[in-house]
Motif scaffolding. Sequence first.
Motif, PDB file in Angstrom:
ATOM      1  N   HIS A  73       0.831  -1.210   0.000  1.00  0.00           N
ATOM      2  CA  HIS A  73       0.000   0.000   0.000  1.00  0.00           C
ATOM      3  C   HIS A  73       0.864   1.258   0.000  1.00  0.00           C
ATOM      4  O   HIS A  73       0.558   2.230  -0.705  1.00  0.00           O
ATOM      5  CB  HIS A  73      -0.928   0.003   1.213  1.00  0.00           C
ATOM      6  CG  HIS A  73      -1.751   1.245   1.336  1.00  0.00           C
ATOM      7  ND1 HIS A  73      -2.851   1.486   0.535  1.00  0.00           N
ATOM      8  CD2 HIS A  73      -1.621   2.340   2.144  1.00  0.00           C
ATOM      9  CE1 HIS A  73      -3.365   2.667   0.853  1.00  0.00           C
ATOM     10  NE2 HIS A  73      -2.638   3.199   1.818  1.00  0.00           N
ATOM     11  N   LEU A  74       1.943   1.271   0.768  1.00  0.00           N
ATOM     12  CA  LEU A  74       2.820   2.437   0.812  1.00  0.00           C
ATOM     13  C   LEU A  74       3.458   2.689  -0.549  1.00  0.00           C
ATOM     14  O   LEU A  74       3.571   3.842  -0.993  1.00  0.00           O
ATOM     15  CB  LEU A  74       3.897   2.233   1.877  1.00  0.00           C
ATOM     16  CG  LEU A  74       3.417   2.225   3.333  1.00  0.00           C
ATOM     17  CD1 LEU A  74       4.573   1.881   4.266  1.00  0.00           C
ATOM     18  CD2 LEU A  74       2.813   3.566   3.711  1.00  0.00           C
ATOM     19  N   CYS A  75       3.861   1.611  -1.224  1.00  0.00           N
ATOM     20  CA  CYS A  75       4.450   1.766  -2.555  1.00  0.00           C
ATOM     21  C   CYS A  75       3.410   2.299  -3.543  1.00  0.00           C
ATOM     22  O   CYS A  75       3.718   3.179  -4.363  1.00  0.00           O
ATOM     23  CB  CYS A  75       5.006   0.429  -3.038  1.00  0.00           C
ATOM     24  SG  CYS A  75       6.457  -0.149  -2.125  1.00  0.00           S
ATOM     25  N   ARG A  76       2.196   1.756  -3.473  1.00  0.00           N
ATOM     26  CA  ARG A  76       1.132   2.238  -4.371  1.00  0.00           C
ATOM     27  C   ARG A  76       0.829   3.708  -4.119  1.00  0.00           C
ATOM     28  O   ARG A  76       0.706   4.493  -5.073  1.00  0.00           O
ATOM     29  CB  ARG A  76      -0.138   1.400  -4.182  1.00  0.00           C
ATOM     30  CG  ARG A  76      -1.320   1.914  -4.981  1.00  0.00           C
ATOM     31  CD  ARG A  76      -2.515   0.977  -4.923  1.00  0.00           C
ATOM     32  NE  ARG A  76      -3.031   0.796  -3.584  1.00  0.00           N
ATOM     33  CZ  ARG A  76      -4.062   0.009  -3.269  1.00  0.00           C
ATOM     34  NH1 ARG A  76      -4.670  -0.677  -4.241  1.00  0.00           N
ATOM     35  NH2 ARG A  76      -4.477  -0.108  -2.031  1.00  0.00           N
ATOM     36  N   SER A  77       0.712   4.097  -2.875  1.00  0.00           N
ATOM     37  CA  SER A  77       0.394   5.484  -2.555  1.00  0.00           C
ATOM     38  C   SER A  77       1.475   6.435  -3.044  1.00  0.00           C
ATOM     39  O   SER A  77       1.183   7.502  -3.601  1.00  0.00           O
ATOM     40  CB  SER A  77       0.203   5.646  -1.039  1.00  0.00           C
ATOM     41  OG  SER A  77      -0.868   4.857  -0.579  1.00  0.00           O
ATOM     42  N   THR A  78       2.732   6.051  -2.851  1.00  0.00           N
ATOM     43  CA  THR A  78       3.838   6.899  -3.295  1.00  0.00           C
ATOM     44  C   THR A  78       3.868   7.025  -4.811  1.00  0.00           C
ATOM     45  O   THR A  78       4.062   8.122  -5.358  1.00  0.00           O
ATOM     46  CB  THR A  78       5.176   6.322  -2.799  1.00  0.00           C
ATOM     47  OG1 THR A  78       5.150   6.227  -1.373  1.00  0.00           O
ATOM     48  CG2 THR A  78       6.331   7.205  -3.224  1.00  0.00           C
ATOM     49  N   LEU A  79       3.642   5.919  -5.483  1.00  0.00           N
ATOM     50  CA  LEU A  79       3.663   5.922  -6.949  1.00  0.00           C
ATOM     51  C   LEU A  79       2.505   6.727  -7.521  1.00  0.00           C
ATOM     52  O   LEU A  79       2.694   7.574  -8.407  1.00  0.00           O
ATOM     53  CB  LEU A  79       3.624   4.477  -7.452  1.00  0.00           C
ATOM     54  CG  LEU A  79       3.765   4.268  -8.971  1.00  0.00           C
ATOM     55  CD1 LEU A  79       5.126   4.747  -9.440  1.00  0.00           C
ATOM     56  CD2 LEU A  79       3.572   2.792  -9.320  1.00  0.00           C
ATOM     57  N   ARG A  80       1.310   6.505  -7.002  1.00  0.00           N
ATOM     58  CA  ARG A  80       0.128   7.143  -7.580  1.00  0.00           C
ATOM     59  C   ARG A  80       0.055   8.641  -7.298  1.00  0.00           C
ATOM     60  O   ARG A  80      -0.692   9.372  -7.949  1.00  0.00           O
ATOM     61  CB  ARG A  80      -1.147   6.466  -7.059  1.00  0.00           C
ATOM     62  CG  ARG A  80      -1.365   5.052  -7.559  1.00  0.00           C
ATOM     63  CD  ARG A  80      -1.251   4.918  -9.082  1.00  0.00           C
ATOM     64  NE  ARG A  80      -2.009   5.901  -9.795  1.00  0.00           N
ATOM     65  CZ  ARG A  80      -3.280   5.759 -10.176  1.00  0.00           C
ATOM     66  NH1 ARG A  80      -3.919   4.645  -9.859  1.00  0.00           N
ATOM     67  NH2 ARG A  80      -3.886   6.701 -10.851  1.00  0.00           N
ATOM     68  N   LEU A  81       0.817   9.096  -6.331  1.00  0.00           N
ATOM     69  CA  LEU A  81       0.821  10.523  -6.038  1.00  0.00           C
ATOM     70  C   LEU A  81       1.371  11.330  -7.208  1.00  0.00           C
ATOM     71  O   LEU A  81       1.034  12.499  -7.370  1.00  0.00           O
ATOM     72  CB  LEU A  81       1.651  10.791  -4.779  1.00  0.00           C
ATOM     73  CG  LEU A  81       1.527  12.171  -4.130  1.00  0.00           C
ATOM     74  CD1 LEU A  81       0.075  12.479  -3.767  1.00  0.00           C
ATOM     75  CD2 LEU A  81       2.412  12.254  -2.900  1.00  0.00           C
ATOM     76  N   SER A  82       2.199  10.700  -8.046  1.00  0.00           N
ATOM     77  CA  SER A  82       2.806  11.421  -9.165  1.00  0.00           C
ATOM     78  C   SER A  82       2.564  10.772 -10.523  1.00  0.00           C
ATOM     79  O   SER A  82       2.972  11.321 -11.550  1.00  0.00           O
ATOM     80  CB  SER A  82       4.320  11.549  -8.946  1.00  0.00           C
ATOM     81  OG  SER A  82       4.922  10.274  -8.772  1.00  0.00           O
ATOM     82  N   VAL A  83       1.889   9.624 -10.559  1.00  0.00           N
ATOM     83  CA  VAL A  83       1.662   8.907 -11.817  1.00  0.00           C
ATOM     84  C   VAL A  83       0.167   8.709 -12.025  1.00  0.00           C
ATOM     85  O   VAL A  83      -0.514   8.138 -11.177  1.00  0.00           O
ATOM     86  CB  VAL A  83       2.384   7.540 -11.821  1.00  0.00           C
ATOM     87  CG1 VAL A  83       2.173   6.835 -13.160  1.00  0.00           C
ATOM     88  CG2 VAL A  83       3.865   7.716 -11.538  1.00  0.00           C
ATOM     89  N   SER A  84      -0.350   9.191 -13.157  1.00  0.00           N
ATOM     90  CA  SER A  84      -1.786   9.088 -13.442  1.00  0.00           C
ATOM     91  C   SER A  84      -2.147   7.680 -13.893  1.00  0.00           C
ATOM     92  O   SER A  84      -1.271   6.848 -14.190  1.00  0.00           O
ATOM     93  CB  SER A  84      -2.170  10.090 -14.527  1.00  0.00           C
ATOM     94  OG  SER A  84      -1.632   9.689 -15.780  1.00  0.00           O
TER      95      SER A  84
END
Length: 415
Positions: free
Chosen positions: A365-376
């Motif tokens: 979840h932490l990896c997903r949240s970090t990634l999605r914050l800048s990737v559409s």
Amino acid sequence: MCSAERNIDLQPRSSDPSLILELKTRRPPSLEGRAGCETWSVDFSPDGAWFAWSMGHGIVWVVAWPLDSEESQGGELDRGDKSFSCGEPVWGLAFGPRPPKSPALSHKNKQNKGDQLLLATGLENGAIKIWNVLTGGLLFDLRGHEGVVRNLVFPHNGKLTLVSTSRDRTLRIWDLKHKVPKVQVLSGHKDWISCCCISPDCSMVASVGRFDRMVCLWSLRSYTFIRNLTGAPHKTFYLLASCHFSPDGALLATAAFSGSSWWIDLWDPYTAEKLATLVYVLHAHTISAIQFSHDGLHLAIVTEDRALRIWELGQKGMVMQTKEDRASNGLCCNFHPLGGVVATGTRDGHVRFWKVPAVVPSLCHLCRSTLRLSVSTHQMEALPIPRRILEYLTYRNIPARLQTPCSPEDDDWGS
């Protein structure tokens, strides 16, 4: 006008194990339960050191948080309780960032050029008042709305930008860093606007219309309309109540209700696709507000029959819910910036603080949240990654339709 005279009572914990504290407003018995007493809005300051709520009759109360902190009893800054008399019923409020020295704010408040913490209050007559919490002074008024200012939001990037929504069917974006604040007006709704929220990357604003049932996305960069989110047509009349972006910006949650049920839709704001719906159908009551937790794992839900529910995305039941109370009359909610506590406001002008479940987010979840914050979503779909990983990263692993258990009494928290 600001006052420091305490006009609230701190109530001890009740039999509900999730209730930490309740603040009750002192008022004449003749005013109890009458229109004008409502707490329409509550908010924590960005650093979590202050809490504000509209306690009815044009008064906003601000207290240092936590309430029993020794820091609130002294120090360089005045950490005592403060009340702000706005002269009109207050429907929306929001803490702003602690701004750098700004020519505009220095010009508005020449007597104090020190540190500032802004508080914006939206009034029934359409005016917005900007206060300095640390001095109790009124900095300036913003005028332009022709109806109740229902919602106020500052962006997460610390800029002196304020977004307001009103019953005059418009959103206004105020740039407060100028001596004369500049404003952009966004029009498109056909009726009252219930709520608005800003995406974490500060690129979009979402707004929901209560009666026109429109979920609109706007560009915060070009001040233009992007799209209207529409799902399958409903067979019954319904109203939209609230909206909120997830902390990574990959989801937009909207809340709606009809005479027989309430539900929450999860949207992908990039593709306009409805990903999931949580439906509550038995003994349904009005849903008033929703908000994501700061880790994105949970969604707080306020309804008129229960002060608070906490839903974990993708789960059928509630992680936590307060005892059923048809007199709870919940109106609003807000998570503390550091988590662990949710504040709720009620129709009788009171505020309750609730302990929420402590959860350690998974590494996935932490990896997903970090990634999605800048990737559409569109950028994610272009990546050469396995389908199951793509579904997880785009939240398409959540079941499309979830219905709560048929007997809400079976799910009382702590039972």
